[in-house]
Design an enzyme around this catalytic site. Structure first.
Site, PDB file in Angstrom:
ATOM      1  N   GLY A  12       7.490  46.520  75.533  1.00 12.55           N
ATOM      2  CA  GLY A  12       7.196  47.188  76.814  1.00 12.55           C
ATOM      3  C   GLY A  12       8.452  47.473  77.613  1.00 12.55           C
ATOM      4  N   SER A  14       9.730  50.537  78.410  1.00 10.98           N
ATOM      5  CA  SER A  14       9.843  51.905  78.923  1.00 10.98           C
ATOM      6  C   SER A  14       9.760  51.999  80.445  1.00 10.98           C
ATOM      7  CB  SER A  14       8.741  52.775  78.308  1.00 10.98           C
ATOM      8  OG  SER A  14       7.499  52.109  78.344  1.00 10.98           O
ATOM      9  N   VAL A  64       1.454  46.576  70.845  1.00 12.06           N
ATOM     10  CA  VAL A  64       1.487  45.166  70.428  1.00 12.06           C
ATOM     11  C   VAL A  64       0.093  44.565  70.277  1.00 12.06           C
ATOM     12  CG1 VAL A  64       3.786  44.726  71.383  1.00 12.06           C
ATOM     13  CG2 VAL A  64       1.759  44.243  72.785  1.00 12.06           C
ATOM     14  N   ASN A  90       7.389  41.071  76.834  1.00 11.75           N
ATOM     15  CA  ASN A  90       7.233  41.572  78.210  1.00 11.75           C
ATOM     16  C   ASN A  90       6.030  42.491  78.380  1.00 11.75           C
ATOM     17  OD1 ASN A  90       8.332  42.560  80.973  1.00 11.75           O
ATOM     18  ND2 ASN A  90       8.243  44.441  79.736  1.00 11.75           N
ATOM     19  N   SER A 142       3.554  34.911  84.587  1.00 14.75           N
ATOM     20  CA  SER A 142       3.400  35.387  85.971  1.00 14.75           C
ATOM     21  C   SER A 142       3.081  34.192  86.862  1.00 14.75           C
ATOM     22  CB  SER A 142       2.239  36.379  86.067  1.00 14.75           C
ATOM     23  OG  SER A 142       1.940  36.640  87.426  1.00 14.75           O
ATOM     24  N   TYR A 155      -6.333  38.558  83.570  1.00 18.29           N
ATOM     25  CA  TYR A 155      -4.861  38.574  83.608  1.00 18.29           C
ATOM     26  C   TYR A 155      -4.303  37.149  83.747  1.00 18.29           C
ATOM     27  CZ  TYR A 155      -0.179  39.988  85.224  1.00 18.29           C
ATOM     28  OH  TYR A 155       1.181  40.145  85.374  1.00 18.29           O
ATOM     29  N   LYS A 159      -1.901  35.033  81.200  1.00 20.21           N
ATOM     30  CA  LYS A 159      -0.566  34.559  81.602  1.00 20.21           C
ATOM     31  C   LYS A 159      -0.472  33.032  81.539  1.00 20.21           C
ATOM     32  CE  LYS A 159       1.298  38.547  82.173  1.00 20.21           C
ATOM     33  NZ  LYS A 159       2.416  38.973  81.313  1.00 20.21           N
ATOM     34  N   ILE A 188       7.024  41.723  91.946  1.00 21.89           N
ATOM     35  CA  ILE A 188       8.228  42.496  91.658  1.00 21.89           C
ATOM     36  C   ILE A 188       7.875  43.965  91.892  1.00 21.89           C
ATOM     37  CG2 ILE A 188       9.977  43.045  89.917  1.00 21.89           C
ATOM     38  CD1 ILE A 188       9.811  40.005  90.662  1.00 21.89           C
TER      39      ILE A 188
HETATM   40  P1  NAP Z   1       4.620  48.103  83.966  1.00 24.00           P
HETATM   41  O1  NAP Z   1       5.581  48.756  84.916  1.00 24.00           O
HETATM   42  O2  NAP Z   1       3.181  48.447  84.054  1.00 24.00           O
HETATM   43  O3  NAP Z   1       5.147  48.366  82.462  1.00 24.00           O
HETATM   44  C1  NAP Z   1       4.417  47.849  81.381  1.00 24.00           C
HETATM   45  C2  NAP Z   1       5.192  48.066  80.094  1.00 24.00           C
HETATM   46  O4  NAP Z   1       4.432  47.506  79.022  1.00 24.00           O
HETATM   47  C3  NAP Z   1       5.409  49.533  79.778  1.00 24.00           C
HETATM   48  O5  NAP Z   1       6.648  49.671  79.125  1.00 24.00           O
HETATM   49  C4  NAP Z   1       4.255  49.836  78.816  1.00 24.00           C
HETATM   50  O6  NAP Z   1       4.524  50.919  77.926  1.00 24.00           O
HETATM   51  C5  NAP Z   1       4.203  48.523  78.056  1.00 24.00           C
HETATM   52  N1  NAP Z   1       2.924  48.286  77.401  1.00 24.00           N
HETATM   53  C6  NAP Z   1       1.691  48.259  77.963  1.00 24.00           C
HETATM   54  N2  NAP Z   1       0.761  48.024  77.020  1.00 24.00           N
HETATM   55  C7  NAP Z   1       1.426  47.895  75.853  1.00 24.00           C
HETATM   56  C8  NAP Z   1       1.022  47.672  74.520  1.00 24.00           C
HETATM   57  N3  NAP Z   1      -0.272  47.527  74.188  1.00 24.00           N
HETATM   58  N4  NAP Z   1       1.973  47.624  73.559  1.00 24.00           N
HETATM   59  C9  NAP Z   1       3.270  47.780  73.869  1.00 24.00           C
HETATM   60  N5  NAP Z   1       3.715  48.002  75.111  1.00 24.00           N
HETATM   61  C10 NAP Z   1       2.800  48.066  76.087  1.00 24.00           C
HETATM   62  O7  NAP Z   1       4.691  46.511  84.080  1.00 24.00           O
HETATM   63  P2  NAP Z   1       5.761  45.560  84.817  1.00 24.00           P
HETATM   64  O8  NAP Z   1       5.350  45.418  86.224  1.00 24.00           O
HETATM   65  O9  NAP Z   1       7.152  45.976  84.506  1.00 24.00           O
HETATM   66  O10 NAP Z   1       5.434  44.168  84.100  1.00 24.00           O
HETATM   67  C11 NAP Z   1       6.141  43.739  82.946  1.00 24.00           C
HETATM   68  C12 NAP Z   1       5.668  42.340  82.604  1.00 24.00           C
HETATM   69  O11 NAP Z   1       5.902  41.467  83.703  1.00 24.00           O
HETATM   70  C13 NAP Z   1       4.169  42.270  82.311  1.00 24.00           C
HETATM   71  O12 NAP Z   1       3.925  41.330  81.273  1.00 24.00           O
HETATM   72  C14 NAP Z   1       3.596  41.770  83.618  1.00 24.00           C
HETATM   73  O13 NAP Z   1       2.370  41.111  83.419  1.00 24.00           O
HETATM   74  C15 NAP Z   1       4.688  40.841  84.066  1.00 24.00           C
HETATM   75  N6  NAP Z   1       4.694  40.596  85.517  1.00 24.00           N
HETATM   76  C16 NAP Z   1       4.887  41.624  86.395  1.00 24.00           C
HETATM   77  C17 NAP Z   1       4.892  41.352  87.744  1.00 24.00           C
HETATM   78  C18 NAP Z   1       5.123  42.431  88.770  1.00 24.00           C
HETATM   79  O14 NAP Z   1       5.087  42.127  89.975  1.00 24.00           O
HETATM   80  N7  NAP Z   1       5.407  43.677  88.392  1.00 24.00           N
HETATM   81  C19 NAP Z   1       4.698  40.046  88.203  1.00 24.00           C
HETATM   82  C20 NAP Z   1       4.510  39.030  87.289  1.00 24.00           C
HETATM   83  C21 NAP Z   1       4.508  39.318  85.932  1.00 24.00           C
HETATM   84  P3  NAP Z   1       4.178  52.459  78.336  1.00 24.00           P
HETATM   85  O15 NAP Z   1       5.237  52.866  79.326  1.00 24.00           O
HETATM   86  O16 NAP Z   1       4.271  53.217  77.058  1.00 24.00           O
HETATM   87  O17 NAP Z   1       2.802  52.440  78.933  1.00 24.00           O
END
Ligand code: NAP
Length: 247
Positions: A12, A14, A64, A90, A142, A155, A159, A188
């Site tokens: 993930g 991108s 994945v 991730n 998370s 979710y 996690k 974040i």
């Molecule tokens: P995001 O901006 O929604 O990006 C998600 C990423 O995961 C994208 O690159 C997406 O690819 C990829 N993805 C989704 N489904 C997938 C799959 N089935 N196979 C492969 N790749 C996949 O998320 P984010 O906020 O950066 O979060 C990243 C991680 O941190 C996640 O695990 C999230 O749960 C965790 N997290 C985030 C926060 C927050 O506040 N943002 C807080 C705690 C934990 P595409 O671009 O192709 O869709």
């Protein structure tokens, strides 16, 4: 074997935290292989920006949640082609909804990507790392995996599951020189948090002692350190990157 490149995989990569991970690990000197599921244009943008900064980066379309595809990808692209030194699980999704109304599909989809997908990558990566008797695995959990959160049972379960996976894998793989840790981000600023309505965003903000959302690079910095030689005596740990908000 010796001329193979030392490589880190980021799932993930991108968008959001993932793109920051790709850029930081590339800047640290890793060759980075990252995956995405649907955003080919964004993936290409991340790849080219990281390479403009001097990194060696490749992007792969890999869902994945399709665990057979994960095994095939490791066999075709990783095994024998690179020295796998690090894996960052991730990739993550949300399908929020109240428990009483939650559809099986929303429960299963989240568990399949966030937990089963991470397990599949961890299993394949550790097969290769065991042979080298070294490796760093970092799972992105998370804060809500530790605290729970209304409207996010699927979710939070995924996690929290990652924490159990991290600690168990750490215990199993330590004797092979592989460390397994988790990073638990708080809120974040990414597309995932942009989806929150204004009232919810303000409510969360008021609960963060440092008074702001975190930045993706701050999560990447924590992962960079856990992937470094300096963190070699740390395993089975959950590192919170949350501005002091433990929910
Ligand atoms: P995001 O901006 O929604 O990006 C998600 C990423 O995961 C994208 O690159 C997406 O690819 C990829 N993805 C989704 N489904 C997938 C799959 N089935 N196979 C492969 N790749 C996949 O998320 P984010 O906020 O950066 O979060 C990243 C991680 O941190 C996640 O695990 C999230 O749960 C965790 N997290 C985030 C926060 C927050 O506040 N943002 C807080 C705690 C934990 P595409 O671009 O192709 O869709």
């Amino acid at each position: 074997m010796t001329d193979l490149l030392e490589t880190a995989i980021v799932t993930g990569g991108s968008r959001g935290i993932g793109q920051a991970l790709v850029k930081r690990l590339a800047a640290d000197g890793w060759q980075v292989y990252f995956t995405y599921v649907s955003n080919a244009d964004k993936a290409e943008q991340v790849r080219s920006e990281a390479e403009e900064q001097g990194g060696r980066v490749r992007a792969f379309q890999l869902d994945v949640s399709r665990t057979d595809d994960v095994a095939a990808w490791f066999k075709e692209e990783i095994k024998g082609a690179v020295n796998l030194g690090a894996l960052v699980n991730n990739a993550g999704v949300t399908r929020d909804g109240l428990l009483l109304r939650m559809k099986d599909r929303d429960w299963n989809d989240v568990l399949q990507v966030n937990l089963n997908g991470a397990f599949a990558c961890l299993r394949e990566a550790s097969k290769l790392m065991v042979r080298r008797r070294q490796g760093r695995i970092i799972n992105i959990s998370s804060v809500v995996g530790q605290s729970g959160n209304p409207g996010q049972t699927n979710y939070c379960a995924s996690k929290a599951g990652l924490v159990g996976l991290t600690k168990s894998a750490a215990a199993e793989l330590a004797s092979r020189g592989i460390t397994v840790n988790a990073v638990a981000p708080g809120f974040i600023a990414t597309e995932m948090t942009e989806e929150l309505d204004g009232q919810t965003r303000e409510a969360y903000l008021s609960r963060i002692p440092l008074g702001r959302f975190g930045e993706a690079w701050e999560v990447a910095a924590a992962v960079s350190w856990l992937a470094s030689e300096e963190a070699g005596f740390i395993t089975g740990h959950v590192l919170s990157v949350n501005g002091g908000m433990y929910m």
